[in-house]
Design a protein around this motif. Structure first.
Motif, PDB file in Angstrom:
ATOM      1  N   ASN A  21       2.465   2.356  -3.311  1.00 60.23           N
ATOM      2  CA  ASN A  21       1.410   2.699  -4.478  1.00 60.23           C
ATOM      3  C   ASN A  21       0.857   3.776  -4.163  1.00 60.23           C
ATOM      4  N   TRP A  22       0.745   4.052  -2.809  1.00 57.51           N
ATOM      5  CA  TRP A  22       0.215   5.490  -2.461  1.00 57.51           C
ATOM      6  C   TRP A  22       1.324   6.501  -2.594  1.00 57.51           C
TER       7      TRP A  22
ATOM      8  N   THR B  52      -8.483   0.165   1.525  1.00 56.45           N
ATOM      9  CA  THR B  52      -7.709  -0.756   0.403  1.00 56.45           C
ATOM     10  C   THR B  52      -7.653  -2.273   0.813  1.00 56.45           C
TER      11      THR B  52
ATOM     12  N   ARG C 245       1.248   7.762  -5.959  1.00 60.14           N
ATOM     13  CA  ARG C 245       0.160   8.244  -6.252  1.00 60.14           C
ATOM     14  C   ARG C 245      -0.734   7.378  -7.281  1.00 60.14           C
TER      15      ARG C 245
ATOM     16  N   VAL D   7       6.830   9.579   3.731  1.00 59.08           N
ATOM     17  CA  VAL D   7       5.601   8.865   3.797  1.00 59.08           C
ATOM     18  C   VAL D   7       5.229   8.230   5.290  1.00 59.08           C
TER      19      VAL D   7
ATOM     20  N   TRP E 268      -2.659   4.982  -5.762  1.00 62.69           N
ATOM     21  CA  TRP E 268      -3.870   4.802  -5.030  1.00 62.69           C
ATOM     22  C   TRP E 268      -3.841   6.211  -3.949  1.00 62.69           C
ATOM     23  N   SER E 269      -5.195   6.463  -3.643  1.00 62.81           N
ATOM     24  CA  SER E 269      -5.449   7.533  -2.934  1.00 62.81           C
ATOM     25  C   SER E 269      -6.431   7.056  -1.704  1.00 62.81           C
ATOM     26  N   LYS E 270      -6.856   6.017  -1.679  1.00 64.59           N
ATOM     27  CA  LYS E 270      -7.748   5.547  -0.580  1.00 64.59           C
ATOM     28  C   LYS E 270      -6.853   5.268   0.854  1.00 64.59           C
ATOM     29  N   SER E 271      -7.623   5.051   1.641  1.00 67.61           N
ATOM     30  CA  SER E 271      -6.881   4.819   2.876  1.00 67.61           C
ATOM     31  C   SER E 271      -6.539   3.400   3.132  1.00 67.61           C
TER      32      SER E 271
ATOM     33  N   TYR F 138       0.867  -1.293   0.319  1.00 62.64           N
ATOM     34  CA  TYR F 138      -0.052  -0.248  -0.065  1.00 62.64           C
ATOM     35  C   TYR F 138       0.975   1.397  -0.084  1.00 62.64           C
TER      36      TYR F 138
ATOM     37  N   ARG G  49       6.365  10.587  -0.910  1.00 62.37           N
ATOM     38  CA  ARG G  49       5.312  10.739  -1.870  1.00 62.37           C
ATOM     39  C   ARG G  49       5.363  11.908  -2.667  1.00 62.37           C
TER      40      ARG G  49
END
Length: 239
Positions: free
Chosen positions: A69-70, A82, A73, A202, A75-78, A66, A161
């Motif tokens: 990928n966060w 996820t 950028r 991050v 993924w944007s979900k918490s 997670y 990030r």
């Protein structure tokens, strides 16, 4: 272009240096079903290949998946959004190691597979690399060479990030060209200032007790099957 869309001659050209053993690596090889058909294609080309599967605590691996990928950028979900529902979570699917390995056992026997626990590799790199070298049939004494396997790469705690502008400079071909030109034209101090402005560290997310319990329950059967298959305890794991 994806590597599996290149032709066989292109692939062969990647391995022109003479060596006792030749190999390559990709985490995408064990991301079934998103990357499907990998074992079939591999066996068609390399039916006598030796396979090394590096695994770590499955819950921690999913969290790192997670974070990666966060940070990029994608993924944007918490983290909670996820990994739930667990049956539909891609990071958890990749952490089902027995299921992933089973795809290969339709084409290769366990004699051609070495499963390595990442935590043991980090604690005892010389011992583990000696085991790897014996497995692939090369001189195991290389593993004892001072400093040979001390440096780690892509550590989760060092992830950063990108904001939108940073993503432009690092992802597209044009952005990479601009960045490389900047190294030639700009003072190092200016480059460091830009990096601080465009990236941010991050923070590793934490799963709530409820979500962690659901994740562990979902992965437990697969982990039991992996232990039975390999005869390894994978001590210290959360599942």
């Amino acid at each position: 272009m994806a590597r599996n869309q290149q032709d066989l001659e292109w692939y062969r050209e990647c391995f022109t240096e003479p060596a006792r053993a030749i190999g390559e690596v990709s985490s995408n090889y064990t991301k079934h079903p998103t990357f499907a058909g990998v074992p079939e294609r591999m066996h068609e080309l390399l039916p006598k290949a030796k396979l090394i599967y590096l695994v770590r605590d499955p819950v921690e691996r999913a969290v790192s998946h997670y974070v990666h990928n966060w940070a990029h950028r994608r993924w944007s979900k918490s983290i909670g959004e996820t990994v739930l529902p667990v049956e539909e979570s891609w990071p958890l699917t990749v952490s089902r190691y027995h299921m992933q390995l089973s795809q290969y056992l339709e084409y290769y026997s366990m004699r051609e597979v070495l499963v390595i626990q990442s935590e043991r590799l980090r604690r005892r790199p010389g011992d583990i690399m000696e085991e790897v070298f014996r497995f692939i049939g090369v001189d195991p004494t290389v593993a004892r060479k001072e400093g040979a396997f001390e440096e780690e790469h892509h550590v989760s705690t060092e992830k950063i990030r990108k904001n939108g502008l940073a993503a432009f400079f690092t992802d597209p071909a044009l952005g990479r060209a601009v960045k490389n030109a900047g190294k030639q034209l700009l003072p190092q101090r200016t480059i460091e200032w830009a990096k601080d402005a465009l990236w941010k560290d991050v923070e590793k997310p934490t799963l709530s007790d409820d979500i962690r319990s659901r994740v562990e329950d979902y992965l437990r059967e697969d982990m039991d099957q992996l232990r039975a298959l390999t005869g390894k305890e994978f001590e210290g794991w959360s599942v």
